[in-house]
Design a protein around this motif. Structure first.
Motif, PDB file in Angstrom:
ATOM      1  N   ARG A  29       0.812  -1.193   0.051  1.00 17.14           N
ATOM      2  CA  ARG A  29       0.023   0.186  -0.069  1.00 17.14           C
ATOM      3  C   ARG A  29       1.035   1.080  -0.080  1.00 17.14           C
ATOM      4  NH1 ARG A  29      -2.387  -0.321   4.975  1.00 17.14           N
ATOM      5  NH2 ARG A  29      -0.891   0.993   5.674  1.00 17.14           N
ATOM      6  N   ASP A  30       1.835   1.296   0.949  1.00 18.97           N
ATOM      7  CA  ASP A  30       2.843   2.553   0.796  1.00 18.97           C
ATOM      8  C   ASP A  30       3.549   2.594  -0.308  1.00 18.97           C
ATOM      9  OD1 ASP A  30       1.646   2.832   3.355  1.00 18.97           O
ATOM     10  OD2 ASP A  30       3.539   2.439   4.524  1.00 18.97           O
TER      11      ASP A  30
ATOM     12  N   ALA B 145       1.087   4.034  -2.959  1.00 20.33           N
ATOM     13  CA  ALA B 145       0.804   5.291  -2.564  1.00 20.33           C
ATOM     14  C   ALA B 145       1.939   6.235  -2.908  1.00 20.33           C
ATOM     15  CB  ALA B 145       0.415   5.316  -1.105  1.00 20.33           C
ATOM     16  N   ALA B 146       3.080   6.172  -2.640  1.00 19.19           N
ATOM     17  CA  ALA B 146       4.387   6.807  -2.842  1.00 19.19           C
ATOM     18  C   ALA B 146       4.566   7.009  -4.304  1.00 19.19           C
ATOM     19  CB  ALA B 146       5.487   6.101  -2.194  1.00 19.19           C
TER      20      ALA B 146
ATOM     21  N   ARG C  76       2.314   9.566  -6.029  1.00 14.76           N
ATOM     22  CA  ARG C  76       2.690  11.046  -5.873  1.00 14.76           C
ATOM     23  C   ARG C  76       3.996  10.973  -6.705  1.00 14.76           C
ATOM     24  NH1 ARG C  76      -0.945  13.276  -2.046  1.00 14.76           N
ATOM     25  NH2 ARG C  76      -2.368  11.225  -1.689  1.00 14.76           N
ATOM     26  N   ALA C  77       5.267  10.256  -6.617  1.00 11.35           N
ATOM     27  CA  ALA C  77       6.277  10.448  -7.352  1.00 11.35           C
ATOM     28  C   ALA C  77       6.699   9.960  -8.680  1.00 11.35           C
ATOM     29  CB  ALA C  77       7.134  10.194  -6.129  1.00 11.35           C
TER      30      ALA C  77
ATOM     31  N   ALA D 242      10.666   7.865  -5.116  1.00 15.90           N
ATOM     32  CA  ALA D 242      10.567   7.889  -3.560  1.00 15.90           C
ATOM     33  C   ALA D 242      10.917   6.742  -2.832  1.00 15.90           C
ATOM     34  CB  ALA D 242       8.808   8.034  -3.491  1.00 15.90           C
ATOM     35  N   LEU D 243      11.586   7.067  -1.556  1.00 15.51           N
ATOM     36  CA  LEU D 243      11.753   5.862  -0.534  1.00 15.51           C
ATOM     37  C   LEU D 243      10.700   5.557   0.433  1.00 15.51           C
ATOM     38  CD1 LEU D 243      15.601   6.704  -0.073  1.00 15.51           C
ATOM     39  CD2 LEU D 243      14.697   5.494  -2.143  1.00 15.51           C
TER      40      LEU D 243
END
Lengths: 261, 261
Positions: free
Chosen positions: A127-128, A131-132, A135-136, A231-232
């Protein structure tokens, strides 16, 4: 195919579960993805997480060429193939395997890539990471490097220790670990970003001498080489990669801790 | 002082247990070395292994300046101070702390250096590291790097994820992990080799601008910088370093696995 969910605002997400390697470092008669971990084939562990993730519409397994049918049968027997779109043949390198999977995901807006050799991926990491990426444009799970690193320039097998063990004696230098991150999977990308990164890497490899082309990398590395940001997403120490037989023993420990928790 | 044992052919071995840091990344009111792990102060775990190792004649604890008396009391209360020669004050950096400990070990033929933040050192790691140092003059426990590494050139805090989590968006490049080893402790050295390495590092630091001198390193790195070889001793995945509070939770898991085994 599940209905689009609000969290992903209707994006079509296809995951690639990469199990295309021959597991040369793992050894053994059985391909690594089929060895049992907690009584279940290794490949079925990560597959279960992808198959159940609400953010993923469908997923594609990348299997070693010739093992596609067996991979499908193993996934179905483990009851983790509800959203399995296809099983495609991997290539000679991990990069080739991802490329082959990407061809079967051309309709996706976002692609999540995960190595089947990391059985402890979680719903949270999936999920994370997605989501990242929303955005990126590109995201990878990563952990800051905590240990000192050493690059070996030259190594010799030294005299054997009193125990009979042979020692590797090296010359080399410390590598500055500042700003170093250890990259894991899952990774996720806008499909056009991942495709552009692979196309560039393939063009570079076609032009380069074999030695230069041998420096294969992960997908986040290909995207960075394109000059794009990544993104990390904070990773987990438990999200280990099964490479050596010893890793399977650690994984059995981790699995036991999870089942107790 | 114990009698020399055959396995080390009469060599005088002094160990340094380095607990000189302030544990800035760890936070909390209590210095890191005194937090409880399995009901026992962190520093007492590694101390117990050094104190019982037949290859080690005596050992020296390096404590943060001002905490020497408390460190000694904690070690005695844990009954792991039978061969504790001295508690000396650490310096502003880890390198300074090792240097201070080395001054109290001038009579040793071999010095073993271990970080108190690695509670899961074993008798096997101590024995193998010393055996390798006897053959090669310098040795460190190390593990080959298995994950892809990324060096971050530039980072920005990206837009927050839907969950409210802020994402770090980076540019950078993959680091070739071939021939990279992750270095742990224990490390062991012929005393004159370790002393020469530290003296050179101190001379370089005195000549250099503060920024250049800031690139502190571990002891094996200092020895490599001297142009000397270092033997690599296969490490253990369990030999983790307690840096962040999350590491302490992992350590509790590892401890539980050990007690069950």
């Amino acid at each position: 195919m599940s209905a689009p969910r609000e969290a992903r605002a209707g994006k079509r997400v296809v995951a690639l579960l990469v199990a295309g390697g021959q597991g040369a470092r793992f050894g053994g008669a059985e391909p690594k993805q089929f060895v049992l971990l907690g009584g279940r084939p290794l490949v079925a562990h990560a597959a279960a997480v992808l198959d159940a993730a609400p953010e993923i519409d469908e997923w594609i397994a990348v299997a070693p060429a010739g093992l596609e049918a067996r991979t499908r049968a193993v996934l179905q027997a483990a009851d983790v193939a509800h959203r399995l779109r296809a099983v495609v043949a991997g290539g000679a390198t991990r990069q080739e395997s991802v490329w082959n999977g990407l061809q079967a995901a051309a309709d996706a807006e976002y692609v999540l890539v995960h190595d089947a050799a990391r059985p402890f991926v979680t719903a949270r990491l999936v999920r994370d990471t997605l989501a990242a990426a929303w955005r990126a444009g590109a995201a990878t799970v990563a952990l800051p490097v905590a240990d000192t690193l050493l690059r070996v320039d030259k190594s010799d097998v030294g005299p054997s220790a009193p125990t009979g063990e042979v020692v590797m004696v090296v010359s080399g230098a410390r590598v500055d670990r500042d700003r170093l991150w250890s990259v894991q999977t899952p990774q996720a990308f806008a499909t056009d970003v991942l495709r552009a990164a692979h196309e560039r890497a393939r063009a570079v490899a076609a032009d380069a001498a074999p030695a230069a082309a041998a420096g294969a990398t992960d997908d986040s590395g290909l995207v960075l080489a394109l000059g794009r940001d990544v993104a990390l997403v904070p990773g987990s120490w438990w999200n280990i990669k099964i490479t050596e037989p010893e890793d399977l023993r650690r994984a059995e420990h981790v699995l036991r801790l999870q089942s107790e928790a």
